[in-house]
Design a protein around this motif. Structure first.
Motif, PDB file in Angstrom:
ATOM      1  N   LYS A  92      11.003  27.588   7.906  1.00 51.17           N
ATOM      2  CA  LYS A  92      10.460  28.947   8.056  1.00 51.17           C
ATOM      3  C   LYS A  92      11.439  29.964   7.496  1.00 51.17           C
ATOM      4  O   LYS A  92      11.048  30.917   6.831  1.00 51.17           O
ATOM      5  CB  LYS A  92      10.150  29.259   9.529  1.00 51.17           C
ATOM      6  CG  LYS A  92       9.114  28.351  10.164  1.00 51.17           C
ATOM      7  CD  LYS A  92       7.790  28.404   9.458  1.00 51.17           C
ATOM      8  CE  LYS A  92       6.797  27.453  10.075  1.00 51.17           C
ATOM      9  NZ  LYS A  92       5.620  27.235   9.252  1.00 51.17           N
ATOM     10  N   ALA A  93      12.721  29.763   7.726  1.00 49.80           N
ATOM     11  CA  ALA A  93      13.741  30.686   7.221  1.00 49.80           C
ATOM     12  C   ALA A  93      13.789  30.657   5.695  1.00 49.80           C
ATOM     13  O   ALA A  93      13.878  31.701   5.042  1.00 49.80           O
ATOM     14  CB  ALA A  93      15.103  30.347   7.807  1.00 49.80           C
ATOM     15  N   VAL A  94      13.718  29.450   5.126  1.00 50.89           N
ATOM     16  CA  VAL A  94      13.770  29.298   3.675  1.00 50.89           C
ATOM     17  C   VAL A  94      12.535  29.906   3.007  1.00 50.89           C
ATOM     18  O   VAL A  94      12.607  30.403   1.896  1.00 50.89           O
ATOM     19  CB  VAL A  94      13.920  27.802   3.300  1.00 50.89           C
ATOM     20  CG1 VAL A  94      13.741  27.562   1.822  1.00 50.89           C
ATOM     21  CG2 VAL A  94      15.275  27.284   3.758  1.00 50.89           C
ATOM     22  N   SER A  95      11.405  29.905   3.699  1.00 56.59           N
ATOM     23  CA  SER A  95      10.175  30.452   3.126  1.00 56.59           C
ATOM     24  C   SER A  95      10.119  31.975   3.209  1.00 56.59           C
ATOM     25  O   SER A  95       9.104  32.578   2.910  1.00 56.59           O
ATOM     26  CB  SER A  95       8.946  29.834   3.792  1.00 56.59           C
ATOM     27  OG  SER A  95       8.870  30.238   5.142  1.00 56.59           O
ATOM     28  N   SER A  96      11.217  32.581   3.627  1.00 56.21           N
ATOM     29  CA  SER A  96      11.367  34.049   3.652  1.00 56.21           C
ATOM     30  C   SER A  96      10.453  34.753   4.644  1.00 56.21           C
ATOM     31  O   SER A  96      10.076  35.905   4.423  1.00 56.21           O
ATOM     32  CB  SER A  96      11.161  34.627   2.249  1.00 56.21           C
ATOM     33  OG  SER A  96      12.105  34.095   1.362  1.00 56.21           O
ATOM     34  N   LEU A  97      10.107  34.084   5.714  1.00 52.20           N
ATOM     35  CA  LEU A  97       9.351  34.764   6.760  1.00 52.20           C
ATOM     36  C   LEU A  97      10.300  35.725   7.469  1.00 52.20           C
ATOM     37  O   LEU A  97      11.437  35.377   7.765  1.00 52.20           O
ATOM     38  CB  LEU A  97       8.784  33.767   7.769  1.00 52.20           C
ATOM     39  CG  LEU A  97       7.687  32.852   7.241  1.00 52.20           C
ATOM     40  CD1 LEU A  97       7.342  31.794   8.275  1.00 52.20           C
ATOM     41  CD2 LEU A  97       6.450  33.655   6.879  1.00 52.20           C
ATOM     42  N   SER A  98       9.830  36.934   7.726  1.00 53.88           N
ATOM     43  CA  SER A  98      10.729  37.919   8.327  1.00 53.88           C
ATOM     44  C   SER A  98      10.688  37.903   9.845  1.00 53.88           C
ATOM     45  O   SER A  98      11.664  38.252  10.495  1.00 53.88           O
ATOM     46  CB  SER A  98      10.404  39.318   7.816  1.00 53.88           C
ATOM     47  OG  SER A  98       9.065  39.654   8.142  1.00 53.88           O
ATOM     48  N   ASN A  99       9.569  37.505  10.441  1.00 49.59           N
ATOM     49  CA  ASN A  99       9.474  37.541  11.897  1.00 49.59           C
ATOM     50  C   ASN A  99       8.621  36.393  12.418  1.00 49.59           C
ATOM     51  O   ASN A  99       7.426  36.327  12.136  1.00 49.59           O
ATOM     52  CB  ASN A  99       8.885  38.875  12.360  1.00 49.59           C
ATOM     53  CG  ASN A  99       9.089  39.102  13.845  1.00 49.59           C
ATOM     54  OD1 ASN A  99      10.003  38.569  14.456  1.00 49.59           O
ATOM     55  ND2 ASN A  99       8.226  39.897  14.445  1.00 49.59           N
ATOM     56  N   LEU A 100       9.262  35.502  13.167  1.00 51.87           N
ATOM     57  CA  LEU A 100       8.537  34.449  13.870  1.00 51.87           C
ATOM     58  C   LEU A 100       8.283  34.941  15.288  1.00 51.87           C
ATOM     59  O   LEU A 100       9.213  35.383  15.964  1.00 51.87           O
ATOM     60  CB  LEU A 100       9.358  33.167  13.949  1.00 51.87           C
ATOM     61  CG  LEU A 100       9.723  32.450  12.672  1.00 51.87           C
ATOM     62  CD1 LEU A 100      10.483  31.161  12.994  1.00 51.87           C
ATOM     63  CD2 LEU A 100       8.499  32.124  11.859  1.00 51.87           C
ATOM     64  N   VAL A 101       7.039  34.859  15.723  1.00 50.35           N
ATOM     65  CA  VAL A 101       6.690  35.262  17.079  1.00 50.35           C
ATOM     66  C   VAL A 101       6.131  34.051  17.803  1.00 50.35           C
ATOM     67  O   VAL A 101       5.061  33.544  17.460  1.00 50.35           O
ATOM     68  CB  VAL A 101       5.656  36.418  17.094  1.00 50.35           C
ATOM     69  CG1 VAL A 101       5.312  36.804  18.524  1.00 50.35           C
ATOM     70  CG2 VAL A 101       6.173  37.620  16.313  1.00 50.35           C
TER      71      VAL A 101
END
Length: 157
Positions: A92-101
């Motif tokens: 998820k971090a590598v895919s450039s997501l800015s906010n995981l909820v």
């Protein structure tokens, strides 16, 4: 990447608060992690489970942004080992997501509208835990995942 644990109600027991706070303090070294609380519904005895899920869904959906990647902590979700969860977060971090909820629902689970909005569903166990306990278990597993990713000695296989 920011990680938010969205929960309904406050953590009631002091010993749970202490445990959650312990892991939140440790998590500060790895990134921005926060807990966002939605106030519990009032007069729930007058509501059916479906009515309660509907009202909770309205409160949950109001808190979400279009850019949020929504993960439900749900008994019907995919079960991951701690290492798999660490890999999941890394992807998820590598895919450039800015906010995981990550969302913990109320006592009857989630309304269909919340399921439709979700990107993923994860289960912490086949066992059922109180919503209070899930908060502690999740923050510990989040901490464990980051230590795995950093190669730190917290996790033992």
């Amino acid at each position: 990447m920011k990680i938010t644990l969205l929960i309904i109600g406050k953590t009631e027991e002091n010993w749970l608060k202490e445990g959650i706070d312990k892991y939140l303090k440790r998590l500060k070294f790895y990134g921005k992690v926060e807990i966002a609380e939605i106030p519990e519904l009032k007069n729930t005895k007058a509501l059916t489970p479906d009515q309660q899920k509907t009202k909770e869904a309205e409160l949950i959906l109001k808190r979400l942004l279009p850019t949020d990647h929504i993960i439900l902590l749900d008994e019907k979700g995919v079960q991951l080992t701690s290492r798999q969860f660490a890999e999941y977060l890394d992807k998820k971090a590598v895919s450039s997501l800015s906010n995981l909820v990550f969302i913990v629902g109320g006592p009857y689970g989630f309304h269909e509208s919340v399921y439709q909005k979700a990107n993923d569903k994860l289960s912490l166990s086949k066992m059922t835990f109180s919503h209070q306990m899930v908060r502690l278990f999740f923050t510990e597993q989040l901490y464990r995942a980051f230590t795995i990713l950093k190669g730190e000695p917290y996790h033992h296989d």
